[in-house]
Enzyme design. Structure first.
Site, PDB file in Angstrom:
ATOM      1  N   GLY A  49       0.833  -1.189   0.000  1.00 50.39           N
ATOM      2  CA  GLY A  49       0.000   0.000   0.000  1.00 50.39           C
ATOM      3  C   GLY A  49       0.868   1.239   0.000  1.00 50.39           C
ATOM      4  N   GLN A  54       3.104   9.735   1.401  1.00 48.46           N
ATOM      5  CA  GLN A  54       4.423   9.101   1.287  1.00 48.46           C
ATOM      6  C   GLN A  54       5.201   9.565   0.054  1.00 48.46           C
ATOM      7  OE1 GLN A  54       2.467   5.081   2.128  1.00 48.46           O
ATOM      8  NE2 GLN A  54       4.518   4.761   2.955  1.00 48.46           N
ATOM      9  N   CYS A 100       6.113  -0.667   6.709  1.00 46.99           N
ATOM     10  CA  CYS A 100       5.794   0.528   5.939  1.00 46.99           C
ATOM     11  C   CYS A 100       6.953   0.865   5.001  1.00 46.99           C
ATOM     12  CB  CYS A 100       5.551   1.683   6.911  1.00 46.99           C
ATOM     13  SG  CYS A 100       5.051   3.198   6.100  1.00 46.99           S
ATOM     14  N   LEU A 101       6.626   1.195   3.749  1.00 45.39           N
ATOM     15  CA  LEU A 101       7.668   1.558   2.789  1.00 45.39           C
ATOM     16  C   LEU A 101       8.447   2.792   3.244  1.00 45.39           C
ATOM     17  CD1 LEU A 101       5.876   0.974  -0.643  1.00 45.39           C
ATOM     18  CD2 LEU A 101       7.737  -0.371   0.331  1.00 45.39           C
ATOM     19  N   HIS A 142      -4.017   0.692   7.799  1.00 48.57           N
ATOM     20  CA  HIS A 142      -2.666   1.280   7.851  1.00 48.57           C
ATOM     21  C   HIS A 142      -2.608   2.543   6.977  1.00 48.57           C
ATOM     22  CE1 HIS A 142       1.936   0.773   7.608  1.00 48.57           C
ATOM     23  NE2 HIS A 142       1.673   1.654   6.653  1.00 48.57           N
ATOM     24  N   GLU A 143      -3.216   2.465   5.772  1.00 49.28           N
ATOM     25  CA  GLU A 143      -3.179   3.613   4.853  1.00 49.28           C
ATOM     26  C   GLU A 143      -4.044   4.770   5.370  1.00 49.28           C
ATOM     27  OE1 GLU A 143      -0.890   3.646   2.675  1.00 49.28           O
ATOM     28  OE2 GLU A 143      -0.442   1.540   3.041  1.00 49.28           O
ATOM     29  N   HIS A 146      -2.107   6.780   7.678  1.00 47.73           N
ATOM     30  CA  HIS A 146      -1.189   7.723   7.013  1.00 47.73           C
ATOM     31  C   HIS A 146      -1.871   9.066   6.749  1.00 47.73           C
ATOM     32  CE1 HIS A 146       2.623   5.826   6.307  1.00 47.73           C
ATOM     33  NE2 HIS A 146       2.105   4.762   5.716  1.00 47.73           N
TER      34      HIS A 146
HETATM   35 ZN   LIG Z   1       2.903   2.907   5.531  1.00 45.52          ZN
END
Ligand SMILES: [Zn+2]
Length: 182
Positions: A49, A54, A100-101, A142-143, A146
């Protein structure tokens, strides 16, 4: 017992902490952001995701890979776009894998709903309402975090639940506890 490792906190934290604004007009600019998000996610097979924040765009847009599995790069579903999400119902909380990226190499066990009923706009700017279950619900939750400037590390309550991974002598991935240096 492997020794504890210390990771540097991400330099871009202030940007990740900024709240995202709702999309008011669905136009070419928004379509370009969606394309950027999808392209970026495709280049990162370990990711499931990606939220606009991000890539430093503070608007309520994210893409998620459905049908993914925790700690695996196997994916069975499409990548979908969700804009301006609103949670109608969340339940079936359970502890599970998170990463997380934007926090590379860092993983944790967090508690998130495994049943998530949301509404929002799809990638064509059309309203939709849908229930997501299992890991799909976890990834979308999770998104949504963000969009509110929340990172998965904020949901770690026991320091033992935060870890990085390394290969042991047999090539098996093992968890190594970490401390984040602020
Ligand atoms: Zn993340």
């Amino acid at each position: 017992m492997p020794s504890k490792r210390i990771l540097e906190y991400p330099r871009e934290e202030a940007l990740l902490r900024k709240k995202s604004q709702p999309v008011r007009a669905f136009n070419r600019y928004i379509k370009n952001i969606i394309r950027d998000l999808k392209d970026t996610l495709k280049e990162r097979p370990e990711g499931v995701g990606l939220a606009a924040v991000q890539i430093n765009v503070h608007m309520q847009i994210f893409v998620v890979q459905l049908g993914a599995k925790p700690e695996s790069e196997e994916k069975t579903g499409p990548v979908i776009t969700i804009i301006n999400p609103e949670v109608i119902e969340e339940r079936a909380e359970d502890k599970g894998f998170d990463g997380c990226l934007s926090l590379p190499g860092l993983f944790g066990d967090t508690v998130r709903p495994h049943y998530l009923h949301i509404k929002g706009l799809n990638e064509w700017g059309k309203p939709f309402e849908q229930v997501f279950e299992g890991f799909d619900a976890v990834v979308i939750h999770h998104e949504i975090d963000h969009l509110n400037g929340v990172l998965f590390i904020d949901r770690i309550t026991d320091p033992a639940d935060l870890f990085t991974v390394k290969e042991d002598d047999d090539g098996k991935l093992i968890r190594v506890p970490v401390t984040i240096k602020k």
